[in-house]
Scaffold this motif. Sequence first.
Motif, short mmCIF file in Angstrom:
data_model
loop_
_atom_site.label_atom_id
_atom_site.label_comp_id
_atom_site.label_asym_id
_atom_site.label_seq_id
_atom_site.Cartn_x
_atom_site.Cartn_y
_atom_site.Cartn_z
N SER A 22 19.04 24.47 55.89
CA SER A 22 20.04 25.43 56.36
C SER A 22 20.15 25.44 57.88
O SER A 22 21.11 25.97 58.44
CB SER A 22 19.69 26.84 55.87
N GLY A 23 19.16 24.86 58.57
CA GLY A 23 19.17 24.82 60.03
C GLY A 23 18.06 23.93 60.54
O GLY A 23 17.37 23.25 59.76
N THR A 24 17.85 23.94 61.85
CA THR A 24 16.84 23.08 62.47
C THR A 24 15.94 23.85 63.43
O THR A 24 15.21 23.25 64.21
CB THR A 24 17.52 21.94 63.24
N VAL A 25 15.99 25.18 63.38
CA VAL A 25 15.31 25.98 64.38
C VAL A 25 13.79 25.94 64.25
O VAL A 25 13.07 26.14 65.24
CB VAL A 25 15.80 27.45 64.32
N LEU A 26 13.27 25.64 63.06
CA LEU A 26 11.83 25.60 62.83
C LEU A 26 11.37 24.16 62.65
O LEU A 26 11.68 23.53 61.63
CB LEU A 26 11.46 26.42 61.59
N PRO A 27 10.64 23.61 63.61
CA PRO A 27 10.22 22.20 63.54
C PRO A 27 9.46 21.89 62.25
O PRO A 27 8.48 22.53 61.92
CB PRO A 27 9.30 22.05 64.75
N GLY A 28 9.96 20.90 61.51
CA GLY A 28 9.30 20.48 60.28
C GLY A 28 9.59 21.36 59.09
O GLY A 28 9.18 21.04 57.97
#
Length: 234
Positions: free
Chosen positions: A190-196
């Motif tokens: 849903s997004g990329t804000v949290l690495p991994g």
Amino acid sequence: MSNIAKNSDLPLRAVSGVIMAAIALLGIWIGGAVFTLAVSLIGVGIYWEFAALVRKGGNGNFPAIPAYLLGAIYIGLAVITLIFFRHKDDSGLETLFLLLVVVATDIGAYFAGRALGGPKLAPRISPNKTWAGLIGGMVAATIVWTGFNIASNGQALHIALVGGAMMAFVAQMGDLLQSAMKRRAGVKDSGTVLPGHGGLFDRTDGMVAVFFVVGLTHITLILQYFGIAGFLGL
């Protein structure tokens, strides 16, 4: 995909997972306005990702405006419920264990699904989820919630047992709902804000579902606590 490829981001996921857990524990411990602000901001981020999935999955035919409104109610009530429980709970333990029930569901479902395999739960929505995973998640969540209630002299044993299992079921349904939205939108995360880990909604889909349902069952108390019940004649 090879095991090396699948596990290449494991160290990053582990580190970011520990950091997220530490931040969550710190927020619960601090409580008050800091907790309220942090949860509210996270809720806005979750809704932003929810709205993006609705937009990407529309294809010109999806009723976007009703979906946006339902998403605001769904995520908004979950956020308000989490804030309500932390504010009325001086120690923060009840809030912590509500969150741990969802974490236990994910862990139990993962290991039971990997170890036992078996029939798929919803292959068209999430091919990796199995009935064994659902049952494993329910067992793990029940153990956590029942243990908390025994230690705190909370709910009666039979209510705690049923409550833990039901919360795990709701968490899994929340996960499936988000998986269906991602599949319709044609995205992996849903997004990329949290690495991994992808986006905020990826990591909180089960928690949003659980706190939404808990909020529905406590709606009168929540409205009274925030001084809204009087305006509605409750």
